[in-house]
Design a protein around this motif. Structure first.
Motif, PDB file in Angstrom:
ATOM      1  N   ASP A   8      -0.091 101.971 -72.162  1.00  0.00           N
ATOM      2  CA  ASP A   8      -1.352 101.644 -71.854  1.00  0.00           C
ATOM      3  C   ASP A   8      -1.971 100.285 -72.897  1.00  0.00           C
ATOM      4  N   ASN A   9      -2.708  99.435 -72.348  1.00  0.00           N
ATOM      5  CA  ASN A   9      -3.216  98.390 -72.882  1.00  0.00           C
ATOM      6  C   ASN A   9      -2.307  97.440 -73.523  1.00  0.00           C
ATOM      7  N   CYS A  10      -1.044  97.423 -73.287  1.00  0.00           N
ATOM      8  CA  CYS A  10       0.014  96.501 -73.644  1.00  0.00           C
ATOM      9  C   CYS A  10      -0.224  95.295 -72.559  1.00  0.00           C
ATOM     10  N   ARG A  11       0.269  94.239 -72.896  1.00  0.00           N
ATOM     11  CA  ARG A  11       0.013  93.036 -72.234  1.00  0.00           C
ATOM     12  C   ARG A  11       1.286  92.607 -71.362  1.00  0.00           C
ATOM     13  N   SER A  31       2.694 105.473 -67.832  1.00  0.00           N
ATOM     14  CA  SER A  31       1.329 105.397 -67.755  1.00  0.00           C
ATOM     15  C   SER A  31       1.073 103.833 -68.166  1.00  0.00           C
ATOM     16  N   ASN A  34      -4.438  99.525 -67.914  1.00  0.00           N
ATOM     17  CA  ASN A  34      -4.867  97.976 -68.399  1.00  0.00           C
ATOM     18  C   ASN A  34      -3.998  97.354 -69.210  1.00  0.00           C
ATOM     19  N   VAL A  35      -2.754  97.039 -68.253  1.00  0.00           N
ATOM     20  CA  VAL A  35      -1.829  96.064 -69.003  1.00  0.00           C
ATOM     21  C   VAL A  35      -1.965  94.671 -68.346  1.00  0.00           C
ATOM     22  N   GLU A  36      -2.959  94.439 -67.344  1.00  0.00           N
ATOM     23  CA  GLU A  36      -2.999  93.197 -66.738  1.00  0.00           C
ATOM     24  C   GLU A  36      -2.006  92.972 -65.585  1.00  0.00           C
ATOM     25  N   ASP A  56      -7.122 100.414 -63.804  1.00  0.00           N
ATOM     26  CA  ASP A  56      -7.602  98.900 -64.483  1.00  0.00           C
ATOM     27  C   ASP A  56      -6.504  98.042 -64.754  1.00  0.00           C
ATOM     28  N   ASN A  57      -6.008  97.633 -63.622  1.00  0.00           N
ATOM     29  CA  ASN A  57      -5.203  96.427 -63.614  1.00  0.00           C
ATOM     30  C   ASN A  57      -5.689  95.737 -62.427  1.00  0.00           C
TER      31      ASN A  57
END
Length: 195
Positions: A8-11, A31, A34-36, A56-57
């Motif tokens: 999570d939250n890595c790019r 999981s 939110n990693v775009e 959230d991607n």
């Protein structure tokens, strides 16, 4: 040997998470919230994967790769992505073990008859956005057995706290005994009660 991986939250870059590859053969839970992520095209083959968290991607399609690379998924969370129409979701029909799908906060949820349409399209799923067709809430994800199947709690299986209270006898039983000897103690006359 890794069975659970939370990124999570890595790019991601170019729709790929660096280092996530086919070597994660034992992965059961992944999981990537939110990693775009814009696409699943570079998702490695994870044949033992049961739960995939992609909330959230920026995914808007290409879900057909999931059936190829993660054929045993039972839980898929795509909430907060750019999924707009039933055609996009239709690709999930090939995920025969899929039991729970989350599309919360996706544009598709604004469609008329959204829930009925998804349940009709994906007849293998039991839960959509955390609820079944009768609006019963899905059990917590901890209520899952080793095979990744959701376990149902039978009615009446709630934690019976009432029984614990009664184990030492009915409350108040001992207090009444004290009330009966008003002032009378077991000490002989003239002996003073100490303490």
């Amino acid at each position: 040997k890794v069975t659970e991986l939370v990124l999570d939250n890595c790019r991601s870059s170019n729709g790929e998470i660096e280092g996530l590859n086919d070597s994660f053969k034992e992965l059961k839970f992944l999981s990537m919230a939110n990693v775009e992520l814009t696409s699943l095209a570079k998702l490695p083959t994870l044949s033992k994967l049961r739960k995939l968290e992609l909330s959230d991607n920026i995914i808007s399609g290409g879900l057909d790769v999931l059936a190829e690379r993660c054929p045993n998924l039972t839980y898929l969370n795509l909430s907060g992505n750019k999924i707009k129409d039933l055609g996009t979701v239709e690709a999930l029909q090939n995920l025969k073990n899929l039991k729970s799908l989350d599309l919360f906060n996706c544009e598709i949820t604004k469609l008329e008859d959204y829930r009925d349409s998804i349940f009709e399209l994906l007849q293998q799923i039991t839960y959509l956005d955390g609820f079944d067709q009768e609006d019963n809430e899905a059990p917590d994800s901890e209520d899952e057995d080793d095979e990744g199947n959701f376990l149902q709690k039978a009615e009446g299986d709630e934690d019976d706290d009432d029984e614990d209270e009664n184990e030492a006898g009915p409350p108040g039983e001992y207090e009444e005994e004290d009330d009966e000897d008003d002032g009378g103690s077991d000490l002989g006359e003239g002996e003073e009660e100490e303490e």
